[in-house]
Design an enzyme around this catalytic site. Sequence first.
Site, mmCIF file in Angstrom:
data_model
loop_
_atom_site.group_PDB
_atom_site.id
_atom_site.type_symbol
_atom_site.label_atom_id
_atom_site.label_comp_id
_atom_site.label_asym_id
_atom_site.label_seq_id
_atom_site.Cartn_x
_atom_site.Cartn_y
_atom_site.Cartn_z
ATOM 1 C CG HIS A 37 -4.554 10.298 1.207
ATOM 2 N ND1 HIS A 37 -5.667 10.260 2.016
ATOM 3 C CD2 HIS A 37 -3.758 9.271 1.620
ATOM 4 C CE1 HIS A 37 -5.553 9.255 2.878
ATOM 5 N NE2 HIS A 37 -4.413 8.628 2.658
ATOM 6 C CG ASP B 30 -8.633 11.782 2.102
ATOM 7 O OD1 ASP B 30 -7.735 11.830 1.246
ATOM 8 O OD2 ASP B 30 -8.398 11.809 3.326
ATOM 9 C CD GLU C 191 -4.292 5.003 3.595
ATOM 10 O OE1 GLU C 191 -3.965 6.191 3.792
ATOM 11 O OE2 GLU C 191 -3.567 4.044 3.907
ATOM 12 C CG ASN D 148 -1.961 1.007 1.311
ATOM 13 O OD1 ASN D 148 -2.719 1.129 0.363
ATOM 14 N ND2 ASN D 148 -2.051 1.760 2.402
HETATM 15 O O1 G2I Z 1 -1.848 10.267 6.995
HETATM 16 C C1 G2I Z 1 -2.948 9.717 6.355
HETATM 17 C C2 G2I Z 1 -2.803 8.245 6.122
HETATM 18 C C3 G2I Z 1 -1.675 7.990 5.146
HETATM 19 N N1 G2I Z 1 -1.550 6.568 4.850
HETATM 20 C C4 G2I Z 1 -1.438 5.685 5.996
HETATM 21 C C5 G2I Z 1 -2.527 5.964 7.007
HETATM 22 O O2 G2I Z 1 -2.357 5.160 8.159
HETATM 23 C C6 G2I Z 1 -2.567 7.414 7.400
HETATM 24 O O3 G2I Z 1 -3.603 7.578 8.378
HETATM 25 C C7 G2I Z 1 -3.415 8.566 9.338
HETATM 26 C C8 G2I Z 1 -4.616 8.599 10.250
HETATM 27 O O4 G2I Z 1 -5.740 8.964 9.505
HETATM 28 C C9 G2I Z 1 -4.403 9.636 11.353
HETATM 29 O O5 G2I Z 1 -5.453 9.548 12.328
HETATM 30 O O6 G2I Z 1 -2.251 8.288 10.071
HETATM 31 C C10 G2I Z 1 -1.966 9.312 10.990
HETATM 32 C C11 G2I Z 1 -0.619 9.054 11.622
HETATM 33 O O7 G2I Z 1 0.378 8.885 10.697
HETATM 34 C C12 G2I Z 1 -3.067 9.387 12.028
HETATM 35 O O8 G2I Z 1 -2.839 10.477 12.900
HETATM 36 C C13 G2I Z 1 -2.574 10.137 14.210
HETATM 37 C C14 G2I Z 1 -2.089 11.387 14.901
HETATM 38 O O9 G2I Z 1 -0.909 11.828 14.256
HETATM 39 C C15 G2I Z 1 -1.777 11.095 16.336
HETATM 40 O O10 G2I Z 1 -1.420 12.265 16.995
HETATM 41 C C16 G2I Z 1 -2.960 10.415 16.990
HETATM 42 O O11 G2I Z 1 -2.635 10.006 18.300
HETATM 43 O O12 G2I Z 1 -3.706 9.628 14.875
HETATM 44 C C17 G2I Z 1 -3.411 9.208 16.168
HETATM 45 C C18 G2I Z 1 -4.612 8.505 16.769
HETATM 46 O O13 G2I Z 1 -5.729 9.346 16.764
#
Ligand code: G2I
Length: 451
Positions: free
Chosen positions: A237, A268, A266, A201
């Site tokens: 994205h 959006d 993913e 991915n």
């Molecule tokens: O960044 C967007 C996505 C890119 N591809 C891989 C995916 O796994 C990624 O997802 C995002 C989540 O949507 C976010 O929710 O990954 C982030 C982290 O790399 C996630 O953010 C994290 C925050 O950075 C943290 O501060 C928080 O504790 O989410 C955590 C849980 O809410």
Amino acid sequence: MSMTVRRLSRAATAGLVAAAALTAAAHSAEAADTLGSAAAGQGRYFGTAVAANHLGEADYAATLDREFSSVTPENEMKWDATEPSRGGFTFTSADRIVDHAQSQGMDVRGHTLVWHSQLPSWVGQLGASDLRTAMNDHIKGLMGHYKGEIHSWDVVNEAFQDGGSGARRSSPFQDKLGDGFIEEAFRTARAADPAAKLCYNDYNTDGVNAKSNAVYNMVKDFKSRGVPIDCVGFQSHFNSNSPVPSDYRQNLQRFADLGVDVQITELDIEGSGSAQAADYTEVVEACLAVDRCTGMTVWGVTDKYSWRSGGTPLLFDGNYDEKPAYDAVLSALGGSGDPGDPDGPGDPGDGTATCTATYTRTADWNSGYNGQVTITAGSEPISSWTATVTLPAQQSVSALWNGTPSLNGNVMTVRPSWNGTLAAGASTGFGFTVAKNGSDAAPTVGTCTAS
Ligand code: G2I
């Protein structure tokens, strides 16, 4: 032991839910389609990322349960969440999502086993040999817990660098184990849960570019050497800096042609209104055009919890109302909307059909030029459109294609030939050749009307 019990009871529950859903469907032939049901009609799943801590919010759960047929835990299956200390596995939040999904008859995508981000600090501190063991133990521990319950796993996530080099991204795995870590992770994953589809991915691999070429070459190599890989995930994205690539479908297809499934993992798209709807339509149409594109997942249920705060990139707004992008996706999936919903798709004749017409000159020479008018449906699907093009007095049209013209002096009224029906936000267009007869001025395009 407890795992077996959990799995049996999950399977039994899912069976009951599926039977109930069939009965409900039989009794309500006129009910509106949902994203999940419309996608199922196309042989695809339609999923969303889910956060465990929102499942208790009634509107969140209701929207999730109604619309989606697959869920991906947004953060709960990542390494920091599942193995915060070496060998200390915790599945509480991830189990909550998996249990919820199964109680609703939804499938689950696993995200993600090996990734440089959201990695607990102990992993980065290990030497090469320990790291290799820890990586394999992590895969076995996580996949083992959910054995038989995950339709596809993101085995390795984002292992390639952005930019033109096509090189691997620096990470503890890459730096200490070398290129072979990806292959090793896939082999370990296959043994851990032979029923799961194993995916690579990544993001910014959605069009043909140096990064996607590098992934493509890796997948090709894996297939030629029998390394177990089943699918490639395209995160998708998008925003104005990173729009839906014009060769998106072509890129999905070239991977599919290697003998793997492709999935949109993913999705959006930042934006709003008909422009956002049109972009979503393009993505869904691209997936549907590729036989091996087995499903799509949007990266969240509602704008208000999107990781792209402020970008309003999803299908439901902060009040869980369906956006034009929702109608566009449903319509592109061949679904019909709620007859009671004045803004839903499948409601032609409700008086809200709109379109826009934009003009560009696509070719130019001394004595003539070619013009193209792009017709884009508004937030409702349309079944026909009319556009007027007024030519400067001296000019005359010598040819017109993809439209049916009627001429009145220098005003040309154009209606569809084969291309009247458009999904919400979707586009078509007609082209024409003009003899300048001494005038190089541009034509004027009048208001587009739709029905
Ligand atoms: O960044 C967007 C996505 C890119 N591809 C891989 C995916 O796994 C990624 O997802 C995002 C989540 O949507 C976010 O929710 O990954 C982030 C982290 O790399 C996630 O953010 C994290 C925050 O950075 C943290 O501060 C928080 O504790 O989410 C955590 C849980 O809410």
